[in-house]
Design a protein around this motif. Structure first.
Motif, mmCIF file in Angstrom:
data_model
loop_
_atom_site.group_PDB
_atom_site.id
_atom_site.type_symbol
_atom_site.label_atom_id
_atom_site.label_comp_id
_atom_site.label_asym_id
_atom_site.label_seq_id
_atom_site.Cartn_x
_atom_site.Cartn_y
_atom_site.Cartn_z
ATOM 1 N N ASP A 1 0.852 -1.189 0.000
ATOM 2 C CA ASP A 1 0.000 0.000 0.000
ATOM 3 C C ASP A 1 0.890 1.241 0.000
ATOM 4 N N HIS A 2 1.437 1.581 -1.191
ATOM 5 C CA HIS A 2 2.318 2.738 -1.305
ATOM 6 C C HIS A 2 1.484 3.998 -1.522
ATOM 7 N N GLN A 3 1.608 4.916 -0.598
ATOM 8 C CA GLN A 3 0.855 6.157 -0.686
ATOM 9 C C GLN A 3 1.631 7.189 -1.505
ATOM 10 N N PHE A 4 0.944 7.864 -2.392
ATOM 11 C CA PHE A 4 1.544 8.943 -3.175
ATOM 12 C C PHE A 4 1.027 10.266 -2.641
ATOM 13 N N LEU A 5 1.936 11.100 -2.165
ATOM 14 C CA LEU A 5 1.566 12.398 -1.611
ATOM 15 C C LEU A 5 1.925 13.492 -2.610
ATOM 16 N N ASP A 6 0.956 14.300 -2.981
ATOM 17 C CA ASP A 6 1.187 15.365 -3.954
ATOM 18 C C ASP A 6 1.993 16.488 -3.291
ATOM 19 N N PRO A 7 3.230 16.730 -3.741
ATOM 20 C CA PRO A 7 4.054 17.772 -3.093
ATOM 21 C C PRO A 7 3.489 19.173 -3.274
ATOM 22 N N ASN A 8 2.626 19.363 -4.265
ATOM 23 C CA ASN A 8 2.079 20.705 -4.499
ATOM 24 C C ASN A 8 1.121 21.138 -3.394
ATOM 25 N N THR A 9 0.725 20.201 -2.535
ATOM 26 C CA THR A 9 -0.123 20.584 -1.391
ATOM 27 C C THR A 9 0.716 21.150 -0.247
ATOM 28 N N ARG A 10 2.054 20.937 -0.317
ATOM 29 C CA ARG A 10 2.955 21.477 0.700
ATOM 30 C C ARG A 10 3.415 22.879 0.307
ATOM 31 N N ASN A 11 3.842 23.629 1.290
ATOM 32 C CA ASN A 11 4.456 24.922 0.996
ATOM 33 C C ASN A 11 5.938 24.680 0.754
ATOM 34 N N LEU A 12 6.259 24.303 -0.482
ATOM 35 C CA LEU A 12 7.636 23.964 -0.846
ATOM 36 C C LEU A 12 8.550 25.174 -0.757
ATOM 37 N N VAL A 13 7.980 26.354 -1.007
ATOM 38 C CA VAL A 13 8.773 27.586 -0.946
ATOM 39 C C VAL A 13 9.290 27.810 0.473
ATOM 40 N N ALA A 14 8.432 27.608 1.458
ATOM 41 C CA ALA A 14 8.841 27.785 2.854
ATOM 42 C C ALA A 14 9.940 26.795 3.227
ATOM 43 N N GLU A 15 9.913 25.614 2.615
ATOM 44 C CA GLU A 15 10.912 24.585 2.927
ATOM 45 C C GLU A 15 12.307 24.959 2.428
ATOM 46 N N CYS A 16 12.365 25.613 1.266
ATOM 47 C CA CYS A 16 13.693 25.842 0.666
ATOM 48 C C CYS A 16 14.148 27.303 0.721
ATOM 49 N N SER A 17 13.340 28.208 1.252
ATOM 50 C CA SER A 17 13.739 29.608 1.348
ATOM 51 C C SER A 17 14.706 29.812 2.507
ATOM 52 N N VAL A 18 15.537 30.850 2.410
ATOM 53 C CA VAL A 18 16.431 31.188 3.527
ATOM 54 C C VAL A 18 15.597 31.594 4.744
ATOM 55 N N LYS A 19 16.194 31.467 5.913
ATOM 56 C CA LYS A 19 15.458 31.766 7.157
ATOM 57 C C LYS A 19 15.740 33.171 7.680
ATOM 58 N N LYS A 20 16.805 33.791 7.157
ATOM 59 C CA LYS A 20 17.119 35.155 7.587
ATOM 60 C C LYS A 20 17.737 35.915 6.412
ATOM 61 N N THR A 21 17.753 37.227 6.510
ATOM 62 C CA THR A 21 18.266 38.070 5.422
ATOM 63 C C THR A 21 19.769 37.863 5.233
ATOM 64 N N MET A 22 20.166 37.760 3.963
ATOM 65 C CA MET A 22 21.584 37.629 3.614
ATOM 66 C C MET A 22 21.932 38.757 2.647
ATOM 67 N N THR A 23 23.004 39.499 2.927
ATOM 68 C CA THR A 23 23.388 40.639 2.097
ATOM 69 C C THR A 23 24.669 40.336 1.333
#
Length: 548
Positions: free
Chosen positions: A107-129
């Protein structure tokens, strides 16, 4: 943009270059060879054949080893073209990589990644100059950007403040706003959209978006986006610029698109995909806001539109001095327009064209010229232009019955070609579909004024360009003129001159023959004896040898 994606590569062998050092950084601390700081972005990799013995002077490890270190699975031995056909038939599909075949009871479940906030996962966490003393000051919202976007700004002198995807934007803290690419569905990034709306409402600072940034800007002005069946992925995707009607080649990787039917009345499409007619960019009719769906900064793909960074920064600087000084739309039209050189296009369409085909070759050689030449013949036929082909090789597609209107199985020499010109009286000639033999023959005919004598117009690549690229010395000079780095070199015309040049330059050297079929006699020499051998092989085929 590849977050939570299993990437399928259809190229026959992958990994033959290996992976360069992750420790090498530029003056700003940005990794020199990678598009992001946190390693591999894809969730899995599918290839036909993996190379475990890479050959590149910069490689430090194999692709497999790098993926193992990053905990990213991959699979090889797959018919990737058959898999691509399934994807084309079904659209973008969910998938997983399994070590063993699944049992009927699994019973392999397929989870649609587009339902996740992928941007929040890969964005920086603080400002970089980056480049803190640079100007103008660009605020770049990191939705999953490619580092070359930052490099494009820094190389043009700008300061870049890279901020998280949901950063509270203050228009007083920047001169221009950049919206980066990123993964997933733009609808999930409602916090970013709200911040963009705030900037548009509180100021008229210039805004430039790429890929997901394009979709976010569109969402901020009330446009709808939709998921495409396939998306657009890869290099060399043609896009039409509305202002000039010109076509530009682009690199893309996106699965969502903007619905231009929902554009507000004061906005308009900027680019449209020539293949599927989807939107590739939008622009405000009077304010300095624009965005594109493709990647103008892509390092491996076409760089036709990297100048969009120049245009954006110019607008930012001008807006900073005088907000009403320049129209972004006019500036884009001016920069992307092209004025034809006088005489570059025949005033009247030729009725009969001579094509110099590939020379006397073994079966299997110079297939690219045979293919391109046959396509040229088909293109002429579509334009109802009669084609005359000279090709001594009977084992080619070009010479197949029903392609060219007339075929001469003759050697590509000055005398034979002149006889055909005299008998057929063509209006034009194409020199670039027969490899080195046809190029050399064309140059010889031009220098002997044969084309001028019979009033034959050279179509396509001008003879001047052929000479400048085939003459190694002139070519090196032309490349140096545009500021590209070239290896120190000398053009020589004898074995003794080659040895003297090598002594001045220092071994090892590379010897390259000009106007030479298949690069005959070209190669590397580590010492005097190897160079003598190379030069003796090359000079019978070419009167010029360049030593690098």
């Amino acid at each position: 943009s590849y977050r939570a994606q299993i990437l399928v590569l259809t190229y026959p062998i992958i990994g033959n270059y290996g992976v360069p050092s992750e420790d090498e950084v530029d003056e700003y601390g940005i990794p020199e060879h990678f598009e992001w700081t946190d390693g591999i972005s894809v969730s899995g990799l599918v290839v036909g054949e993996i190379c475990e013995t890479p050959s590149h002077w910069r490689q430090t490890k194999t692709l497999s080893k790098w993926m193992e270190e990053q905990g990213v699975p991959g699979i090889s031995g797959i018919d990737t073209r058959a898999l691509t056909k399934k994807i084309r038939e079904n659209g973008s599909i969910l998938g997983r990589i399994l070590q063993n075949l699944p049992s009927p009871h699994s019973d392999h479940q397929f989870l649609d990644p587009n339902t996740r906030n992928l941007v929040a996962e890969c964005s920086v966490k603080k400002t970089m100059t980056y480049n803190s003393n640079g100007s103008p000051r660009i605020c770049a919202i990191d939705c999953g950007l490619k580092l070359n976007q930052i490099r494009c700004f820094l190389s043009r002198g700008a300061r870049v403040d890279m901020v998280p995807w949901n950063h509270n934007l203050n228009p007083e803290e920047f001169d221009g706003l950049f919206l980066s690419n990123g993964p997933g569905d733009p609808v999930v990034c409602d916090e970013t959209v709200t911040q963009i709306q705030k900037v548009i409402k509180e100021s008229d600072k210039p805004i430039f978006g790429i890929c997901l940034g394009h979709q976010l800007l569109a969402s901020a002005i009330g446009c709808k986006t939709y998921k495409m069946k396939y998306g657009n992925r890869g290099h060399n995707l043609p896009c039409i610029h509305h202002g000039t009607g010109r076509c530009f080649m682009t690199s893309q990787n996106h699965g969502f698109a903007v619905d231009t039917d929902t554009l507000p009345s004061d906005w308009e499409p900027l680019f449209t995909n020539a293949n599927d007619k989807t939107n590739e960019g939008i622009i405000h009719q009077s304010k300095p806001y624009f965005s594109v769906q493709f990647h103008p900064e892509h390092t491996a793909g076409p760089q036709d539109l990297e100048l969009l960074f120049d245009i954006f920064l110019d607008i930012v600087k001008e807006h900073k001095m005088n907000p009403s000084s320049t129209s972004l739309k006019d500036k884009l039209n001016e920069s992307l327009s092209y004025t034809l050189k006088s005489g570059s296009i025949p005033t009247t369409k030729p009725r009969k064209v001579l094509i110099l085909g590939s020379g006397g070759l073994s079966i299997g050689q110079a297939g690219e010229f045979d293919y391109s030449g046959s396509q040229a013949i088909k293109a002429m036929r579509e334009e109802k232009i009669q084609t005359i082909l000279i090709n001594p090789n009977i084992a080619t597609v070009q010479t197949s019955k029903g392609l060219a209107d007339k075929v001469y199985f003759l050697p590509l020499t000055r005398d034979y070609v002149e006889q055909v010109i005299k008998a057929e009286r063509p209006n034009g000639v194409l020199l670039t579909f027969g490899g080195q033999t046809a190029l050399n023959c064309g140059v010889e005919l031009e220098r002997a004024r044969i084309f001028e004598k019979y009033n034959v117009k050279i179509l396509g690549t001008p003879i001047k360009s052929i000479i400048e690229t085939e003459d190694r010395k002139i070519f090196a000079e032309r490349v140096a003129e545009i500021g590209e780095k070239v290896a120190p070199s000398e053009a020589v015309y004898s074995v003794q001159e080659a040895l003297e040049a090598a002594d001045r330059l220092g071994y090892p050297v590379m010897a390259r023959a000009a106007f030479s079929l298949g690069g005959l006699g070209s190669g590397f020499a580590n010492n005097k004896e190897e160079l003598i051998s190379l030069a003796q092989q090359a000079l019978p085929h070419s009167n010029q040898l360049i030593i690098d």
